[in-house]
Design an enzyme around this catalytic site. Structure first.
Site, PDB file in Angstrom:
ATOM      1  N   LYS A   1      12.705 -69.638 -30.256  1.00  0.00           N
ATOM      2  CA  LYS A   1      11.878 -68.434 -30.140  1.00  0.00           C
ATOM      3  C   LYS A   1      12.686 -67.153 -29.961  1.00  0.00           C
ATOM      4  O   LYS A   1      12.204 -66.059 -30.271  1.00  0.00           O
ATOM      5  CB  LYS A   1      10.897 -68.589 -28.979  1.00  0.00           C
ATOM      6  CG  LYS A   1       9.762 -69.580 -29.234  1.00  0.00           C
ATOM      7  CD  LYS A   1       8.758 -69.024 -30.224  1.00  0.00           C
ATOM      8  CE  LYS A   1       7.518 -69.890 -30.318  1.00  0.00           C
ATOM      9  NZ  LYS A   1       6.500 -69.332 -31.214  1.00  0.00           N
TER      10      LYS A   1
ATOM     11  N   SER B   1      12.838 -78.328 -31.667  1.00  0.00           N
ATOM     12  CA  SER B   1      12.500 -76.913 -31.482  1.00  0.00           C
ATOM     13  C   SER B   1      12.738 -76.388 -30.080  1.00  0.00           C
ATOM     14  O   SER B   1      12.923 -75.178 -29.904  1.00  0.00           O
ATOM     15  CB  SER B   1      11.039 -76.678 -31.871  1.00  0.00           C
ATOM     16  OG  SER B   1      10.184 -77.498 -31.103  1.00  0.00           O
TER      17      SER B   1
END
Length: 421
Positions: free
Chosen positions: A59, A314
């Site tokens: 992110k 992720s």
């Protein structure tokens, strides 16, 4: 939704510019073979380790790229975001590095560990506001502040600069390997990563199949693609919080419906199995969303044989206090943990009889809730039993029925299960 947003596709030039921008803060994470998974699936399984970023997720790429693009006037007014997870940490660190004031709205029930992480990354440049009981409450408060004070809202996925930042993972993968990639598996929440990365591969490696993976309890992108329109889900299972959204981005949906080869969903229990497996066998700590792509390999096991496959890990922001729940969900999914209402005769020795005559040699009682409230002939208890093999279930139920201990089976009655257990 206007026409311009409907037709937006990130350009390679913009993605390359994003890669140049974020190199100041985002690590080029490793892409390495998993010998264990490669052997198991008879394929070349490569793991892209975005869990090794400074904020422990990808992110940071989109957040930094977006905040870096602000005009001096926008930067002076500051930024706002709503997040209780990885996006908040990416925004917080970006604000600190770029010396831009930011306000981060989080739901009031957010675990203190997550709040402290965001404070650590943002320092004096961010202000945390706990608002409402849900993400929607926090999101609404954040947009109100933006409207009233003219601040810029940093969306976690439905933003061009954010998509272009996440897309840089695709550039890195293609630069890090000389082999042709046959498949890329990635988690889909709002769709920012899927939209960006799929654009890179469509232009630079068009034969690569991009497989989006969602939690079974939150199939927002899969539902939208099936309906051929962005669809808001009424209810979602929030356990895999990093990939559980009621509605994907309008921008990301338009890209993903054109670029993704397939969207599949994975049961939350299967994801929990993968989390425990990665920790116990590979010493890799992942959050639920980070395990989604590897969990999906079972559902593509025949297709990927002999192929080069990339799985994007992720993130690794997993709260250790969730371990018990993760183990429980994994056992339930594997058909090894079972809950019953057991009818015990109201006489001495009934429990001993249950243990000796009903339980198998490898069965273990892990939960027992009983209170004698009446003088009736039988009293009911809620009993949790862990098996060594799923094949032991039917013999166990048969013995309970034969000896008249059987009351009810709770695993397939979710409302009653949640109420009693």
């Amino acid at each position: 939704m206007n026409k311009e947003k409907q037709t937006y596709f990130p350009s390679l030039n913009n993605i390359k510019a994003a890669a140049d921008t974020i190199k100041k803060v985002s690590a080029v994470t490793s892409l390495h073979a998993s010998f264990r998974y490669s052997e198991f699936y008879k394929a070349n399984i490569l793991l892209k380790r975005e869990d090794l970023q400074q904020v422990r997720s990808y992110k940071i790429r989109g957040a930094y790229n977006k905040i870096s693009s602000l005009t001096p006037e926008e930067a002076q007014k500051g930024v706002v975001c709503a997040s209780a997870g990885n996006h908040a940490q990416g925004v917080a660190l970006s604000c600190k590095l770029l010396k831009i004031k930011g306000t981060i709205y989080m739901p009031a029930p957010t675990p203190n560990q997550k709040v402290e992480q965001v404070k650590m990354f943002g320092g004096d440049y961010i202000n945390i506001k706990l608002e409402g009981d849900t993400f929607d409450d926090a999101y609404h408060a954040a947009t109100v502040e933006c409207d009233e004070l003219g601040k810029t809202f940093i969306h976690p996925f439905n933003d061009e600069k954010v998509i272009e930042g996440q897309a840089t993972i695709g550039l890195e993968i293609l630069e890090q390997t000389d082999v042709n990639i046959d498949y890329v598996f990635l988690a889909v929440g709002g769709g920012g990563l899927a939209a960006g990365l799929s654009t890179v591969f469509k232009q630079l490696s068009p034969n690569t199949k991009i497989i989006g993976v969602e939690p079974e309890g939150a199939p927002s992108m899969a539902t939208s693609i099936k309906n051929n329109k962005n669809t808001t889900l009424k209810h979602i299972e929030k356990f895999i919080d990093g990939a559980a959204v009621k509605r994907v981005g309008d921008l990301t949906f338009a890209i993903c419906k054109e670029n993704l080869h397939d969207m599949i969903t994975v049961p939350e229990g299967k994801v929990c199995e993968t989390i425990l497996e990665l920790y116990n066998k590979d010493a890799i700590v992942v959050e639920p969303a980070g395990a989604l792509c590897i969990s999906a390999l079972d559902f593509y096991s025949e297709d990927i044989k002999g192929k080069n496959v990339v799985c994007i890990i992720s993130g690794s922001n997993n709260d250790i206090t969730r371990t018990a729940e993760i183990k429980e969900r994994a056992l339930l999914y594997a058909n090894l943990k079972h809950y019953f209402i057991v009818k015990f005769p109201q006489r001495a020795g009934a429990l001993k009889e249950f243990v000796v005559d009903i339980l198998g040699a490898n069965d273990d009682i892990t939960y027992f809730q009983y209170a004698k409230k009446t003088n009736r002939e039988n009293g009911s208890a809620v009993v949790g039993i862990q098996l060594k093999s799923s094949s032991d279930l039917e013999p166990l139920i048969t013995r309970m029925k034969t000896h008249k201990f059987y009351g009810d089976y709770l695993n397939d009655k979710p409302d009653l299960f949640e109420f009693l257990v």
